[in-house]
Design an enzyme around this catalytic site. Structure first.
Site, PDB file in Angstrom:
ATOM      1  N   ASP A 148      43.196  44.466  39.268  1.00 32.84           N
ATOM      2  CA  ASP A 148      43.908  43.255  38.880  1.00 32.84           C
ATOM      3  C   ASP A 148      44.453  43.435  37.452  1.00 32.84           C
ATOM      4  OD1 ASP A 148      44.371  40.244  39.699  1.00 32.84           O
ATOM      5  OD2 ASP A 148      43.470  40.137  37.713  1.00 32.84           O
ATOM      6  N   HIS A 177      41.785  40.428  47.958  1.00 34.60           N
ATOM      7  CA  HIS A 177      42.089  40.862  46.595  1.00 34.60           C
ATOM      8  C   HIS A 177      40.901  41.465  45.849  1.00 34.60           C
ATOM      9  CE1 HIS A 177      44.227  40.932  42.785  1.00 34.60           C
ATOM     10  NE2 HIS A 177      43.268  40.217  42.220  1.00 34.60           N
TER      11      HIS A 177
END
Length: 321
Positions: free
Chosen positions: A103, A299
């Site tokens: 991320d 994610h």
């Protein structure tokens, strides 16, 4: 967490909290939003047991690391500056180290490799592919044009307002909303409507890989100083674009393995799959050795599938020892 040691190191004008475990070649783990060093707990135990020294800081603005007041103190240059100073302190005997990012940590890892490839032996990055700088468009302008003003990165530009909305939801609820999100579409945060749920107070069932204790650890840390430091990374997207003008067209010249889940909202964003799989990514990252797309994974891939991620990291870095 058993065997993980914690200390505070003075780096680049701030005090940085660092978690460490093991002895051997250093692996620098860089967390994303809205996380902490803690998201790497599984990787730290596994890689330490395999002969590596796992080093996972709270990035500036997160956890027990200092959070400078000015939003302009969170540019990619500031954060990479923190990491170079950290490496000077923890890897004095190693010219280059291994790096793992996810991320925002992946974004910072790309910048670290772009600015200081002399300090990175190899990189495993997750979720966010390297994106070359487009000299024609500032990022926020482009994101707003594609996704609209409710897109989370656009909402995060609203200093004070978005902090108030997140505070009203409570840190534990915010963490659960983010970490359990499996919608591969754009993340929208309509003003005053939280995460857009029909019932914002409805209980959220945690997946098997995430416990109430995990949520408590994250939430209790963000309750100390709020989300402003973390949000300031997003508030520097345009400023980073301005500062990185000298690197327009530059390549990442470090060996790379890239891992992403097929349900990740970043992987499913406009144009991402074509860029990753049809030559664009490889053009700008010529030493890209492997792209791994994990099926059924969203994610927060390193927490959702820790054992597989541990193996991917070890298999790649082991080639360079």
């Amino acid at each position: 967490m058993e065997g993980i040691e914690h200390r505070t190191i003075r780096v680049n004008g701030i005090n940085m909290h660092v978690a460490e475990k093991g002895q051997g070649p250093v692996i620098l783990f860089l967390h994303g939003f809205p996380e902490l060093w803690y998201c790497w707990r599984h990787q730290m135990h596994a890689l330490a047991s395999l002969g590596y020294r796992a080093v996972a800081p709270d990035l500036r603005g997160f956890g027990d690391t200092d959070a400078p007041a000015e939003a302009s103190s969170y540019t990619c240059l500031h954060v990479v500056g923190d990491l170079i100073a950290l490496l000077d302190a923890v890897a004095t005997d190693q010219e280059k180290v291994f790096v793992v990012g996810h991320d925002w940590g992946a974004v910072i890892a790309w910048h670290l490799c772009l600015f200081r490839p002399d300090r990175v032996k190899a990189l495993v990055n997750m979720s966010v592919a390297f994106t070359p700088r487009n000299p024609q468009y500032k990022p926020i302008q482009a994101l707003k044009a594609v996704y609209g003003g409710d897109y989370y990165m656009c909402r995060f530009q609203e200093e004070g307002d978005i902090e108030d909305e997140l505070a009203n939801l409570g840190c534990a609820r915010v963490m659960k909303e983010f970490l359990t999100n499996r919608n591969p579409g754009p993340l929208l945060l309509p003003k005053g409507k939280g995460f857009g749920n029909a019932s914002p107070d409805a209980p959220i069932t945690l997946p098997s890989w995430l416990s109430e204790d995990d949520i408590h650890y994250y939430a209790s840390n963000f309750e100390k100083k709020g989300f402003t430091g973390a949000l300031n990374y997003f508030r520097n997207l345009d400023r980073n674009w301005e500062l990185t003008a000298p690197w327009t067209g530059a390549q990442i010249l470090v060996p790379v393995k890239f891992i992403v889940g097929d349900q990740d909202l970043v992987y499913n964003s406009m144009g991402a799959k074509d860029y990753i799989h049809k030559g664009g990514f490889k053009k700008y990252v010529p030493l890209l050795e492997e792209v791994v797309v994990m099926e059924g994974v969203a994610h927060f891939i390193n927490e959702e599938r820790p054992e597989e991620i541990n193996q991917h990291i070890y298999d790649f870095f082991n080639k360079f020892d």
